[in-house]
Design a protein around this motif. Structure first.
Motif, PDB file in Angstrom:
ATOM      1  N   ILE A 293       1.520  33.930   0.767  1.00  0.00           N
ATOM      2  CA  ILE A 293       0.910  35.200   1.169  1.00  0.00           C
ATOM      3  C   ILE A 293      -0.239  34.995   2.163  1.00  0.00           C
ATOM      4  O   ILE A 293      -0.328  35.726   3.168  1.00  0.00           O
ATOM      5  CB  ILE A 293       0.452  36.002  -0.060  1.00  0.00           C
ATOM      6  N   PRO A 294      -1.160  34.030   1.938  1.00  0.00           N
ATOM      7  CA  PRO A 294      -2.248  33.854   2.922  1.00  0.00           C
ATOM      8  C   PRO A 294      -1.747  33.598   4.339  1.00  0.00           C
ATOM      9  O   PRO A 294      -2.296  34.155   5.297  1.00  0.00           O
ATOM     10  CB  PRO A 294      -3.018  32.649   2.380  1.00  0.00           C
ATOM     11  N   SER A 295      -0.701  32.790   4.499  1.00  0.00           N
ATOM     12  CA  SER A 295      -0.194  32.508   5.848  1.00  0.00           C
ATOM     13  C   SER A 295       0.427  33.759   6.462  1.00  0.00           C
ATOM     14  O   SER A 295       0.322  33.976   7.680  1.00  0.00           O
ATOM     15  CB  SER A 295       0.826  31.369   5.802  1.00  0.00           C
ATOM     16  N   ILE A 296       1.076  34.587   5.639  1.00  0.00           N
ATOM     17  CA  ILE A 296       1.648  35.844   6.146  1.00  0.00           C
ATOM     18  C   ILE A 296       0.539  36.776   6.609  1.00  0.00           C
ATOM     19  O   ILE A 296       0.624  37.400   7.677  1.00  0.00           O
ATOM     20  CB  ILE A 296       2.501  36.527   5.057  1.00  0.00           C
ATOM     21  N   VAL A 297      -0.521  36.866   5.797  1.00  0.00           N
ATOM     22  CA  VAL A 297      -1.649  37.734   6.142  1.00  0.00           C
ATOM     23  C   VAL A 297      -2.341  37.249   7.412  1.00  0.00           C
ATOM     24  O   VAL A 297      -2.727  38.057   8.271  1.00  0.00           O
ATOM     25  CB  VAL A 297      -2.652  37.797   4.968  1.00  0.00           C
ATOM     26  N   VAL A 298      -2.492  35.930   7.548  1.00  0.00           N
ATOM     27  CA  VAL A 298      -3.139  35.378   8.739  1.00  0.00           C
ATOM     28  C   VAL A 298      -2.326  35.719   9.990  1.00  0.00           C
ATOM     29  O   VAL A 298      -2.887  36.093  11.028  1.00  0.00           O
ATOM     30  CB  VAL A 298      -3.315  33.852   8.614  1.00  0.00           C
ATOM     31  N   ARG A 299      -1.005  35.596   9.892  1.00  0.00           N
ATOM     32  CA  ARG A 299      -0.151  35.926  11.036  1.00  0.00           C
ATOM     33  C   ARG A 299      -0.332  37.388  11.436  1.00  0.00           C
ATOM     34  O   ARG A 299      -0.457  37.712  12.625  1.00  0.00           O
ATOM     35  CB  ARG A 299       1.316  35.655  10.684  1.00  0.00           C
ATOM     36  N   SER A 300      -0.359  38.279  10.458  1.00  0.00           N
ATOM     37  CA  SER A 300      -0.547  39.703  10.740  1.00  0.00           C
ATOM     38  C   SER A 300      -1.936  39.960  11.312  1.00  0.00           C
ATOM     39  O   SER A 300      -2.107  40.791  12.214  1.00  0.00           O
ATOM     40  CB  SER A 300      -0.348  40.526   9.466  1.00  0.00           C
ATOM     41  N   ALA A 301      -2.937  39.245  10.773  1.00  0.00           N
ATOM     42  CA  ALA A 301      -4.305  39.421  11.255  1.00  0.00           C
ATOM     43  C   ALA A 301      -4.434  38.984  12.707  1.00  0.00           C
ATOM     44  O   ALA A 301      -5.216  39.567  13.475  1.00  0.00           O
ATOM     45  CB  ALA A 301      -5.271  38.627  10.378  1.00  0.00           C
ATOM     46  N   GLN A 302      -3.681  37.960  13.097  1.00  0.00           N
ATOM     47  CA  GLN A 302      -3.722  37.513  14.492  1.00  0.00           C
ATOM     48  C   GLN A 302      -3.227  38.602  15.439  1.00  0.00           C
ATOM     49  O   GLN A 302      -3.810  38.826  16.505  1.00  0.00           O
ATOM     50  CB  GLN A 302      -2.878  36.244  14.652  1.00  0.00           C
ATOM     51  N   ILE A 303      -2.150  39.289  15.031  1.00  0.00           N
ATOM     52  CA  ILE A 303      -1.631  40.378  15.867  1.00  0.00           C
ATOM     53  C   ILE A 303      -2.618  41.541  15.905  1.00  0.00           C
ATOM     54  O   ILE A 303      -2.892  42.114  16.958  1.00  0.00           O
ATOM     55  CB  ILE A 303      -0.258  40.844  15.339  1.00  0.00           C
ATOM     56  N   THR A 304      -3.184  41.879  14.730  1.00  0.00           N
ATOM     57  CA  THR A 304      -4.179  42.949  14.669  1.00  0.00           C
ATOM     58  C   THR A 304      -5.398  42.599  15.504  1.00  0.00           C
ATOM     59  O   THR A 304      -5.987  43.450  16.176  1.00  0.00           O
ATOM     60  CB  THR A 304      -4.603  43.194  13.210  1.00  0.00           C
ATOM     61  N   GLY A 305      -5.768  41.310  15.482  1.00  0.00           N
ATOM     62  CA  GLY A 305      -6.915  40.859  16.260  1.00  0.00           C
ATOM     63  C   GLY A 305      -6.710  40.982  17.752  1.00  0.00           C
ATOM     64  O   GLY A 305      -7.679  41.012  18.523  1.00  0.00           O
ATOM     65  N   ILE A 306      -5.463  41.051  18.181  1.00  0.00           N
ATOM     66  CA  ILE A 306      -5.158  41.279  19.595  1.00  0.00           C
ATOM     67  C   ILE A 306      -5.171  42.774  19.907  1.00  0.00           C
ATOM     68  O   ILE A 306      -5.731  43.212  20.917  1.00  0.00           O
ATOM     69  CB  ILE A 306      -3.789  40.667  19.956  1.00  0.00           C
ATOM     70  N   LEU A 307      -4.554  43.572  19.029  1.00  0.00           N
ATOM     71  CA  LEU A 307      -4.393  44.996  19.301  1.00  0.00           C
ATOM     72  C   LEU A 307      -5.689  45.787  19.127  1.00  0.00           C
ATOM     73  O   LEU A 307      -5.988  46.674  19.929  1.00  0.00           O
ATOM     74  CB  LEU A 307      -3.311  45.580  18.382  1.00  0.00           C
ATOM     75  N   ALA A 308      -6.456  45.485  18.074  1.00  0.00           N
ATOM     76  CA  ALA A 308      -7.653  46.276  17.781  1.00  0.00           C
ATOM     77  C   ALA A 308      -8.679  46.222  18.917  1.00  0.00           C
ATOM     78  O   ALA A 308      -9.170  47.275  19.364  1.00  0.00           O
ATOM     79  CB  ALA A 308      -8.266  45.819  16.458  1.00  0.00           C
ATOM     80  N   PRO A 309      -9.046  45.044  19.436  1.00  0.00           N
ATOM     81  CA  PRO A 309      -9.979  45.033  20.573  1.00  0.00           C
ATOM     82  C   PRO A 309      -9.406  45.736  21.805  1.00  0.00           C
ATOM     83  O   PRO A 309     -10.154  46.360  22.566  1.00  0.00           O
ATOM     84  CB  PRO A 309     -10.185  43.534  20.844  1.00  0.00           C
ATOM     85  N   LEU A 310      -8.092  45.649  21.986  1.00  0.00           N
ATOM     86  CA  LEU A 310      -7.467  46.304  23.132  1.00  0.00           C
ATOM     87  C   LEU A 310      -7.615  47.814  23.032  1.00  0.00           C
ATOM     88  O   LEU A 310      -7.862  48.498  24.034  1.00  0.00           O
ATOM     89  CB  LEU A 310      -5.990  45.915  23.211  1.00  0.00           C
TER      90      LEU A 310
END
Length: 452
Positions: A293-310
């Motif tokens: 689960i942590p690795s899945i969450v990290v992967r999703s967080a990476q995408i969110t970390g790109i979209l949210a600042p944009l």
């Protein structure tokens, strides 16, 4: 030099950076900071505006949750079960596996809400199968790219959440409005796949076996349940889109954690063919362990970390454009076309051109506040226009030179970007036909809304 000259120089400079491959986020940020200095706006003000975007954006909480949902259904095996069901229904037709890939994209989109996640997941799963099945590798990759366009139209949709937040529209209504247009997009791309494959004789046919269809349907029941849960909850008002995202994440985690040990007890894993799985094992998916689960969450967080600042930077960019008078200039130009259809088609043309060079998020944040009021002034229903706008933005995912889905499909399949263009163009024509149909027939977007 005058302010206008400096802003022109800054705009040309960041355009060059974009053409050289600098990420869109940095390009927009450089433009925002440069224009802020020219206009005498302090960086403190810019930073405050960036933070303010999220302080008033409760609806945006659904975005990272739906991104996480996409990763969970992929890791758990739900996505694989949905694609198996689609193939069992369509594999007997010429181009059946390509049509199944498009159908699987539609089913995946109905849970994840992301175009790139849809393309990456279905492309990585079905592209090798399509190549083995006698399909051209370029067509196979282009099919995954085109199928991903429905990721932001079929609810739940991340970009509908952003649009509703910007334009103060009920997100639940936007979700419902996307159902019929998204379904039409899927059918149009299926028809395109059938025609192309029939002309070229691609694909090995399988027999239509009712038993196989029933078995794969049983195997995909958890995916159908997740889709139904989201749509039922939002359509009936039982929970908001943000709550729906949270419920879906919880459902996928529970399913994944329960399914993993049950599959091992039955002695079957992800590599076991559907035809060899026991009926009992078809009731659960492959699942995952709690350690994953942590690795899945990290992967999703990476995408969110790109979209949210944009999102935040694009909102500030839109505010600066308003101060510069761009909103009134563009609005005046579109309004000057006069009449319902001239204004509507001009707005669509602007969205189409913008989608050729920008991702749907900045296109939406920059242009929606400008074009939506103009469209409303000539009588276009706001919810109807939201669907028109976002279908046009989704087409941009397979429109050169940007075409985000083409890059994603190229990355997961290994087929060079420019080799995809020949077959993605065929899908592009069918999607434009649906876009025009949705624009000219408002009922396609509004029929399922009881108050419209």
């Amino acid at each position: 030099m005058e302010d206008g000259t400096w802003i022109t120089i800054i705009s040309l400079a960041v355009t060059m950076l974009f053409m050289l491959g600098v990420p869109v986020l940095l390009v927009i940020l450089y433009w925002v900071v440069g224009c802020s200095f020219v206009m005498g706006l302090t960086l403190d003000n810019t930073g405050a505006e960036l933070l303010n975007v999220f302080n008033k954006g409760f609806a945006l909480l659904a975005m990272p949750l739906f991104i996480l949902t996409g990763d969970l259904i992929n890791k758990s095996g739900i996505a694989r079960r949905l694609s198996d069901f689609a193939y069992s229904c369509l594999g007997w037709l010429r181009g059946g596996l390509a049509m199944a890939a498009v159908g699987a994209c539609g089913l995946f989109a109905a849970i994840s809400g992301s175009n790139s996640a849809t393309t990456a997941t279905i492309g990585s799963m079905l592209h090798p199968e399509m190549v083995k099945g006698g399909y051209d590798e370029r067509f196979s990759a282009a099919t995954a790219a085109a199928g991903g366009t429905v990721g932001i139209i079929i609810p739940p949709s991340i970009i509908f959440i952003v649009y509703g937040f910007l334009m103060n529209l009920p997100i639940s209504e936007l979700f419902v409005a996307g159902i019929i247009p998204g379904t039409l997009m899927v059918f149009a791309m299926m028809a395109t796949a059938f025609i192309v494959c029939s002309i070229n004789g691609w694909g090995y046919l399988i027999r239509l076996e009712i038993g196989r269809v029933i078995k794969t349907a049983i195997g995909a029941w958890l995916g159908f349940f997740a889709i139904g849960l989201v749509l039922w909850g939002i359509y009936t008002g039982k929970f908001s889109p943000t709550e729906a995202a949270g419920v879906t994440v919880g459902f996928c985690i529970i399913v994944g954690l329960i399914s993993f040990p049950l599959n091992r007890i039955m002695g079957q894993d992800a590599d076991t063919p559907v035809s060899e799985k026991s009926t009992a094992s078809m009731l659960v998916v492959e699942g995952f362990t709690i350690r994953e689960i942590p690795s899945i969450v990290v992967r999703s967080a990476q995408i969110t970390g790109i979209l949210a600042p944009l999102i935040a930077v694009s909102v500030v960019m839109q505010q600066i454009l308003s101060l510069l008078g761009a909103q009134s200039v563009i609005g005046g130009f579109v309004t000057g076309m006069g009449g319902y259809y001239p204004v509507l088609f001009t707005a669509m043309a602007i969205v189409f051109v913008a989608g050729m060079i920008l991702e749907s998020l900045p296109v939406t944040i920059i242009l929606a506040p400008i074009l939506a009021p103009v469209a409303a002034s000539v009588g276009v229903d706001p919810v109807h226009f939201s669907v028109i706008f976002l279908v046009g933005a989704s087409i941009g995912f397979i429109t050169p030179p940007y075409g985000l889905n083409l890059y994603v499909a190229s990355g997961v399949t290994g087929v060079p970007y420019f080799r995809l263009l020949r077959y993605s163009t065929m899908y592009l024509f069918s999607l434009i036909a649906v876009w025009l149909l949705v624009a000219m027939i408002p009922e396609l977007a509004l029929a399922l809304l009881p108050n419209r």
